[in-house]
Scaffold this motif. Structure first.
Motif, PDB file in Angstrom:
ATOM      1  N   ALA A  13       0.845  -1.194   0.000  1.00 21.22           N
ATOM      2  CA  ALA A  13       0.000   0.000   0.000  1.00 21.22           C
ATOM      3  C   ALA A  13       0.880   1.245   0.000  1.00 21.22           C
ATOM      4  O   ALA A  13       1.696   1.436   0.888  1.00 21.22           O
ATOM      5  CB  ALA A  13      -0.914  -0.008   1.225  1.00 21.22           C
ATOM      6  N   HIS A  37      -2.592   1.598  -4.014  1.00 24.32           N
ATOM      7  CA  HIS A  37      -1.894   0.406  -4.503  1.00 24.32           C
ATOM      8  C   HIS A  37      -0.993   0.851  -5.641  1.00 24.32           C
ATOM      9  O   HIS A  37      -1.230   1.861  -6.289  1.00 24.32           O
ATOM     10  CB  HIS A  37      -2.884  -0.657  -4.974  1.00 24.32           C
ATOM     11  CG  HIS A  37      -3.779  -0.197  -6.083  1.00 24.32           C
ATOM     12  ND1 HIS A  37      -4.963   0.454  -5.850  1.00 24.32           N
ATOM     13  CD2 HIS A  37      -3.648  -0.285  -7.419  1.00 24.32           C
ATOM     14  CE1 HIS A  37      -5.532   0.745  -7.001  1.00 24.32           C
ATOM     15  NE2 HIS A  37      -4.748   0.313  -7.979  1.00 24.32           N
ATOM     16  N   TRP A  50      -7.071  -4.320  -4.285  1.00 22.31           N
ATOM     17  CA  TRP A  50      -8.218  -4.228  -3.388  1.00 22.31           C
ATOM     18  C   TRP A  50      -7.789  -4.340  -1.938  1.00 22.31           C
ATOM     19  O   TRP A  50      -8.305  -3.629  -1.081  1.00 22.31           O
ATOM     20  CB  TRP A  50      -9.249  -5.282  -3.743  1.00 22.31           C
ATOM     21  CG  TRP A  50      -9.941  -5.041  -5.066  1.00 22.31           C
ATOM     22  CD1 TRP A  50      -9.766  -3.968  -5.898  1.00 22.31           C
ATOM     23  CD2 TRP A  50     -10.905  -5.871  -5.686  1.00 22.31           C
ATOM     24  NE1 TRP A  50     -10.562  -4.111  -7.009  1.00 22.31           N
ATOM     25  CE2 TRP A  50     -11.270  -5.265  -6.906  1.00 22.31           C
ATOM     26  CE3 TRP A  50     -11.483  -7.089  -5.350  1.00 22.31           C
ATOM     27  CZ2 TRP A  50     -12.198  -5.827  -7.772  1.00 22.31           C
ATOM     28  CZ3 TRP A  50     -12.407  -7.642  -6.220  1.00 22.31           C
ATOM     29  CH2 TRP A  50     -12.767  -7.014  -7.414  1.00 22.31           C
ATOM     30  N   THR A  89      -5.808   0.414   3.673  1.00 18.47           N
ATOM     31  CA  THR A  89      -5.514   1.837   3.835  1.00 18.47           C
ATOM     32  C   THR A  89      -6.733   2.588   4.342  1.00 18.47           C
ATOM     33  O   THR A  89      -6.623   3.441   5.233  1.00 18.47           O
ATOM     34  CB  THR A  89      -5.031   2.455   2.512  1.00 18.47           C
ATOM     35  OG1 THR A  89      -3.844   1.770   2.088  1.00 18.47           O
ATOM     36  CG2 THR A  89      -4.732   3.927   2.660  1.00 18.47           C
ATOM     37  N   ALA A  93      -4.969   6.486  -5.483  1.00 11.46           N
ATOM     38  CA  ALA A  93      -5.103   5.078  -5.125  1.00 11.46           C
ATOM     39  C   ALA A  93      -4.044   4.752  -4.085  1.00 11.46           C
ATOM     40  O   ALA A  93      -3.085   5.505  -3.895  1.00 11.46           O
ATOM     41  CB  ALA A  93      -4.932   4.200  -6.351  1.00 11.46           C
ATOM     42  N   ASP A 136      -6.044  -1.029  -0.889  1.00  6.82           N
ATOM     43  CA  ASP A 136      -7.010   0.059  -0.758  1.00  6.82           C
ATOM     44  C   ASP A 136      -7.889  -0.122   0.479  1.00  6.82           C
ATOM     45  O   ASP A 136      -8.134   0.830   1.227  1.00  6.82           O
ATOM     46  CB  ASP A 136      -7.874   0.174  -2.015  1.00  6.82           C
ATOM     47  CG  ASP A 136      -7.090   0.712  -3.219  1.00  6.82           C
ATOM     48  OD1 ASP A 136      -5.943   1.178  -3.051  1.00  6.82           O
ATOM     49  OD2 ASP A 136      -7.638   0.657  -4.338  1.00  6.82           O
TER      50      ASP A 136
END
Length: 132
Positions: free
Chosen positions: A45, A59, A69, A75, A57, A72
């Motif tokens: 991340a 990633h 996914w 985070t 984003a 994200d």
């Protein structure tokens, strides 16, 4: 990332593992922060802008769907906890329900993921009181 092809069985299994890994963040487990930090590292991340038009984003560009996914989601949870709102991450109190939610009530008192679970729990409690 947009909507792409359906998840493969392997991706679905991997994302189920990620969900299980992130679940302690919703229950207030003592090791939730450590587990969240491990997930952030494992899925790389890192905040960045990419795409056209640029989007924020968490990633790396070109990450596979599972890493994207997971990074994200981890985070987002870290941001909620980091701004002192971790108490609002909740797990449904209904028996047999393992759904999680973000409590948006004024006094952070929500107990159920939705009305269906709330109604089932209240009906069950009512029946138990009637039997007693």
């Amino acid at each position: 990332m947009g909507i792409g092809p359906a998840l493969t069985d392997e991706e679905a299994d991997q994302l189920a593992d990620v969900a299980a890994e992130l679940h302690p963040a919703f229950t207030g487990a003592s090791d939730a922060v450590a587990m969240l930090n491990k997930c952030l590292i494992r899925h790389a991340a890192v905040p960045n802008l990419h795409g056209d038009p640029p989007v924020l984003a968490f990633h790396r560009p070109g990450a596979d769907r599972v890493d994207a996914w997971a990074a994200d989601a981890a985070t987002a949870l870290a941001m909620v906890i980091g701004v002192g709102q971790g108490v609002r991450l909740r797990s449904c109190d209904a028996s047999g329900c393992d759904l999680v939610f973000f409590d948006v009530t004024r006094n952070a008192s929500r107990r159920f993921c939705g009305v269906s679970c709330q109604n089932r729990a209240k009906a069950s409690a009512y029946r138990a009181r009637r039997r007693a």
